[in-house]
Design a protein around this motif. Sequence first.
Motif, short mmCIF file in Angstrom:
data_model
loop_
_atom_site.label_atom_id
_atom_site.label_comp_id
_atom_site.label_asym_id
_atom_site.label_seq_id
_atom_site.Cartn_x
_atom_site.Cartn_y
_atom_site.Cartn_z
N ASP A 1 0.83 -1.21 0.00
CA ASP A 1 0.00 0.00 0.00
C ASP A 1 0.86 1.25 0.00
OD1 ASP A 1 -2.35 -1.42 0.01
OD2 ASP A 1 -2.80 -1.11 2.13
N VAL A 2 1.81 1.29 0.91
CA VAL A 2 2.67 2.47 1.03
C VAL A 2 3.56 2.60 -0.21
CG1 VAL A 2 4.48 3.56 2.41
CG2 VAL A 2 2.62 2.34 3.55
N ALA A 3 4.05 1.48 -0.71
CA ALA A 3 4.90 1.52 -1.91
C ALA A 3 4.15 2.11 -3.10
CB ALA A 3 5.42 0.13 -2.24
N GLN A 4 2.86 1.77 -3.23
CA GLN A 4 2.06 2.32 -4.33
C GLN A 4 2.03 3.84 -4.30
OE1 GLN A 4 -1.43 -0.98 -5.25
NE2 GLN A 4 -1.93 0.80 -4.03
N VAL A 5 1.86 4.39 -3.12
CA VAL A 5 1.80 5.85 -2.99
C VAL A 5 3.16 6.47 -3.31
CG1 VAL A 5 1.26 7.77 -1.45
CG2 VAL A 5 0.00 5.61 -1.24
N LEU A 6 4.21 5.92 -2.73
CA LEU A 6 5.54 6.50 -2.90
C LEU A 6 6.04 6.38 -4.33
CD1 LEU A 6 7.12 5.17 0.40
CD2 LEU A 6 6.66 7.57 -0.13
N ALA A 7 5.68 5.28 -5.00
CA ALA A 7 6.18 5.05 -6.35
C ALA A 7 5.47 5.90 -7.39
CB ALA A 7 6.04 3.57 -6.71
N HIS A 8 4.24 6.34 -7.11
CA HIS A 8 3.46 7.00 -8.15
C HIS A 8 2.89 8.35 -7.74
CE1 HIS A 8 3.53 3.65 -11.00
NE2 HIS A 8 3.52 2.87 -9.93
N PRO B 1 3.63 10.64 -16.94
CA PRO B 1 2.42 9.87 -16.59
C PRO B 1 2.24 9.82 -15.07
CG PRO B 1 4.17 8.39 -17.27
CD PRO B 1 4.68 9.78 -17.53
N VAL B 2 1.01 9.98 -14.63
CA VAL B 2 0.69 9.98 -13.21
C VAL B 2 -0.40 8.94 -12.97
CG1 VAL B 2 -0.26 11.31 -11.28
CG2 VAL B 2 1.30 12.40 -12.91
N ARG B 3 -0.21 8.09 -11.97
CA ARG B 3 -1.23 7.11 -11.59
C ARG B 3 -1.57 7.28 -10.12
NH1 ARG B 3 -2.49 2.90 -14.99
NH2 ARG B 3 -1.20 2.74 -16.88
N ILE B 4 -2.85 7.30 -9.84
CA ILE B 4 -3.32 7.38 -8.45
C ILE B 4 -3.55 5.97 -7.94
CG2 ILE B 4 -5.18 8.16 -6.95
CD1 ILE B 4 -5.58 10.49 -8.85
N ALA C 1 -2.03 4.36 4.65
CA ALA C 1 -0.84 4.48 3.81
C ALA C 1 -0.45 5.94 3.64
CB ALA C 1 -1.10 3.82 2.46
N LEU C 2 -1.43 6.79 3.41
CA LEU C 2 -1.16 8.21 3.21
C LEU C 2 -0.55 8.83 4.46
CD1 LEU C 2 -1.44 10.61 1.28
CD2 LEU C 2 -3.70 11.03 2.26
N ALA C 3 -1.05 8.45 5.64
CA ALA C 3 -0.53 9.02 6.88
C ALA C 3 0.95 8.66 7.08
CB ALA C 3 -1.35 8.51 8.07
N LYS C 4 1.32 7.43 6.74
CA LYS C 4 2.72 7.04 6.87
C LYS C 4 3.60 7.82 5.91
CE LYS C 4 1.98 2.42 8.76
NZ LYS C 4 2.71 2.69 10.02
N VAL C 5 3.10 8.09 4.72
CA VAL C 5 3.87 8.87 3.76
C VAL C 5 4.02 10.31 4.24
CG1 VAL C 5 3.87 9.79 1.41
CG2 VAL C 5 3.26 7.40 1.82
N VAL C 6 2.96 10.88 4.82
CA VAL C 6 3.03 12.24 5.36
C VAL C 6 4.06 12.31 6.49
CG1 VAL C 6 1.75 13.97 6.69
CG2 VAL C 6 0.70 12.92 4.68
N THR C 7 4.05 11.32 7.37
CA THR C 7 5.02 11.30 8.48
C THR C 7 6.45 11.25 7.95
OG1 THR C 7 3.44 10.19 9.93
CG2 THR C 7 5.75 10.05 10.53
N TYR C 8 6.67 10.42 6.95
CA TYR C 8 8.01 10.34 6.36
C TYR C 8 8.41 11.67 5.72
CZ TYR C 8 11.61 9.48 2.88
OH TYR C 8 12.73 9.58 2.11
#
Length: 939
Positions: free
Chosen positions: A519-526, A644-647, A659-666
Motif C-alpha cells: 500500500d505504502v509503496a504504491q503511494v511513494l512510487a506513483h 504519466p501519473v497514476r493514483i 498508507a497516506l498518513a505514513k507517507v506524510v510522516t516520512y
Amino acid sequence: MDGADESADPTPPAAYPVAWEADVVLRDGTTTHVRPIRPDDAEAIQRFQTGQSERSAYFRFFAPVRRLTERELDRLTHVDHRDRVALVAVRPGEDDDGAPRDDVIGVARYDRITPAEAEVAFNIADAVQGKGLGSVLLEHVAAAARERGVLQFTAEVLPQNSSMLGVFREAGYALTQQLDDGVVTVSFDLEATERSREVMADREHRAEARSMQGLLSARRVLLVGPGSPGDGPPTSEHHLAQRVLDAAAADPGDTELVVLGAPGPVPAGVRTLASWDELDEHSELSAPGDPDGADDGPAGVQLAMLAVPPADAVAAVRRLGGHGVRGVVVLAAGYAETGPDGLARQRELVRAAHTAGMRVVGPASFGLLTTTPGARLHASLAAHPPRPGVVGLFCQSAPAAVTLTATLQRRGLGVSALVSSGHRADVSGNDLMQYWQEDPRTAVVCLYLESIGNPRKFSRVARRLAAVKPVVVVIAGRSGQVVPPGHAVRATHAPRRLLDEMIRQSGVIRAENTHQLMDVAQVLAHQPLPAGGRVGVLASSAALAALVAEAAAAAGLVVAASSDFLPPDVSDDEITRVVDALYAPGSCDVVVAVDVPVVVPRTGAVARAVAEAAARTGRTTVASMLGLSGLPDELAATAPDGTPVRIPAFSTPEDAVAALAKVVTYARWRTEEHGTHVRPDGVDSRRARRLVEGWLAAGSAPGDGGGRRGRELDQDQVADLLACYGLELRRSRRVRTGDEAVAAADELGWPVALKTASAALRHRADLGGVRLDIDDPAELRADVERMREVTTAALGDPDPLMDVQSMAPVGVACVVRSAEDLLFGPMVSFGLAGDATDLLDDVAHGVPPLTDVDVAGMVRSVRAAPRLFGYGGAPPADTAALEDVLARVSVMADDLPELAALELYPVVVGPAGASVLHASVRLRPAQQRADALRRALPG
C-alpha cells in the motif's frame, strides 16, 4: 618499519584472537578474508615478499628486500597478539601439486613501543593496490590495538610513498606529521572521531554498493545443478534446477544462461557444460568483465546459481574461484536450520566464497532479478518476473518472495530489482540499501525482514538512505525478536519496543504487514511526497466523508475545510467544480477520494476528474473506489510536463488513509533537522578505558555476582567512572548509627536525606525507605531509628546500612539507564521515576550514537514528559541539563562495551541543573559488537 624485537618479553602470548577474523569487501566490490597471522604463514609471507615489486619492497623495509631471512620470517610470523600484532589478508591459491593454500595479499602490524603507543606498518600486494585494502587493514589493526589498550599509532613512511600517506590522511583521524632525515613520521590517536566514522561509513557504502552492482549487472549466469536424477526420484535440488530452466525458457531476460549438471533437458539455446574441467578449459567463461556491467556483451561467468546438495556446495564454490564470478546464489536449503552441523557447513560455504572474492545470496534464496532495459537479469525461481518500475524490493525467505511477486503482479506495481536473501548468511538488506541509494532506477526501497542481524548497521545505513529515498520495512513478529530457523542471529534481551524506536529515529516507514508494505509503496512510487498533513476528503456521501475524516484525524492528519461530498445524482459539471475547489492552491496538501455509490452505478467521472486534477496540480492523492485496485488505468492521467501519473487505488478508505498518513510522516521527517552526534565537553574516554580495564583485571569482588554477571562497582568507583564523562555523583556517606549519620551530615552539609541502602526500599518513601529535608541532629537520629525498624521488619536485617546525602534542589525525579545487548549493542533509556513509569512501560529507548535531536526526542516522547515542562503550575525543569546527562550516558555506553548495565536513579532535574543522586554500574568483559569500528561482513 617494525619496532624493536620484543621476543625476550617474558609475558606469555595471548590466545589466538578468533574474534579478529573477518571477511571484508574491497573498493572494487570483491571480498577477502582478514585474520591474525600464524606461524605457519611463513611460506605464504615469503611468497608474498618475493612477488612484490622492488618499489613496494623499498617502501616497506626502506631497502630493496627480495627475500626474508629465516630469522626475519620467524619474527614476523610469531607474535603475542598483544604487544606485537599482525593481521593478514588472504585469498585462496594452489601449490604446485594443486593443493589449496592461503596466499597473502596484504599485511598490517603494530609493535607496542610504550604502554599506550605502537608503531604501525603495512605492506599491500601490488596486484590489489588501489582497491582500498590498506584502509580496511588500518581499521582492523586499529580496532585490535584499542582492544589491547593502545591509544596512538605512529608510522615511519618515505615521502615518495604517497599511497600509504594517503591512507593515513584519509582515515579521518587527527594526524601530526614530521619530516626528519628523509622520513615522514606520522602520529595519530585511535579514538574514533566524527570524521573517522564518516570516512568508514562512506568507504563501506561505496564498497558494498559496488559489490551489489557486480551481482545485479551480471550478463552471464552459470547454473550448477545436481545432474540427472537417473533411476531414483528427483530431489529438491533437481526441482530447483528445473524451475530455473523453466523460468529461463519462459523469460530468459537479457542474460546468457550456462548450465553445468543439468537435471534434464535444457531449453533451446542454453549452453551446457559436461564437467567442471570444461568450465576451466573455456577461457571466455573466466574473463572478469566490467564490474559495472558496461560491457557490450557477456564476459565470463559473473554470477552462479547453486542447486546442489549442501554437502557439495563448498566444493562447487571453490571450483568457481578464479573464474571471475562475483557472487553465488544458493537456492537449496539444508544449512543452519538443520542444527550445529548445518550452521558449520553454512559458515564454511560463506568463508570459501569470501576468501575467493565472492558474495553469497542465500541459502534457501528465491534468487534475484532486475528490470533494467536491455540488461534484464533473471536469476530467480520466478516464472513471471515483475514488470519494470521504481521499487527496489528485498525479502528474505523464498515463500515471502513468491507472495510478493504475486502481489506485485496483481497490483500492477513495478520493480527495479528484486532480491531474496533466503537465510541471509551473507548478503542482507543493508547491502541492498547501500546499492539502491545511488541507483538512478530505484526511487523507493521496500524490505521484508524476518530477522535483523545487525540492528546498529541497519539503523545507520537506513538513516542515510531515508534522507534521499523512502524506505518501507515490514518485520515479521514486529519486535524483531522472532528468529526463524536458519537465521544465525545473536540473542537479544532488548525491550520489545526498542526496535520501533530505532526505526523511528532512522526515518524508516514501518509497515504492519506485507499488504500495507505494498500500500505504502504504491503511494511513494506513483505520487509526489506531500508538503504537509492537511488532508482534503472527497466522498460520495456525507456519512462516508465523515468516516474518512475521522480515520484521517485518528491517523494524525488534519482535515481541511475544503473537504466535500458528492450526492448520488451529481452532474459532471458539479463534479468538476467540487474537484477543482478541493485542488485549489493552498486548500490542502493531500487528497483522499472515495467513491462508493449505493444505487447508481459508478460512471468513472469522479475518477477522471480526480486523476486529471492530481496530475495538473502535483497534489498527493489516494483513492478508494468501488471496483478499482492497484494502479488502474481509470485513475491515470498526464502531467503538464508529459509525465504519466497514476493514483493508487485501495480496497478500503481506511487502507488509503493509513498508507497516506505514513507517507506524510516520512515527508515531515525528511524536512526536519536531524542534528549531529552528541559529544559533550569534558569527556576523558582514555581514563575511563584505563579504569574499566583495571577493575576488570582485578576480578569480581566477593559477593558481587561475579562470573557471567561481571563486577559491580562500589560508589567511589562509580563516581570516578561518571567523572570521566563529566557527570557528578552527589556525595553520600554510608552509616549504621544515628551518631554516624549526624557526623556525615555535618561533613556534607545540612539539610540531608536519609535512605536505606537496600535496593528494594531505597526509592520507596511510601514504605519508609527515604526521609527527606532533615535539618536537625535530633530529627536525624530519630529517623535513623525508625528506618532501622522499618528495614528490619521488611527485610529481616537487624543491622541495616543507610546512606546520608545532602539535599538536592527540588525537582522532577528521572531515571536514566544503559545496557549492553549482544544484538543491539549499547542501549539507553529514559523515564520519569516512580512505579507508574515502570508499570506502564513509559520509557523512551535509543541506540547510540545519538544525535542531539534524538536525545531531545527521547526526553519529550514519554507520556509523563509534561511534568518536565511546568505541568500543574510547577516550575519548568531544566531539560537542557537533563539532555546533557542523557547525552553523556549515551557516549559512555557507546565508548565502553564492557558497560553491562548502568542506572542513574534518581536524577533530580530542578529549575536550574540536574543532580545525580544515586548510580550503579556493572561491568563485564567486552564482547565484540556486530557493528564495530571496522568494516566486516557477517561472520
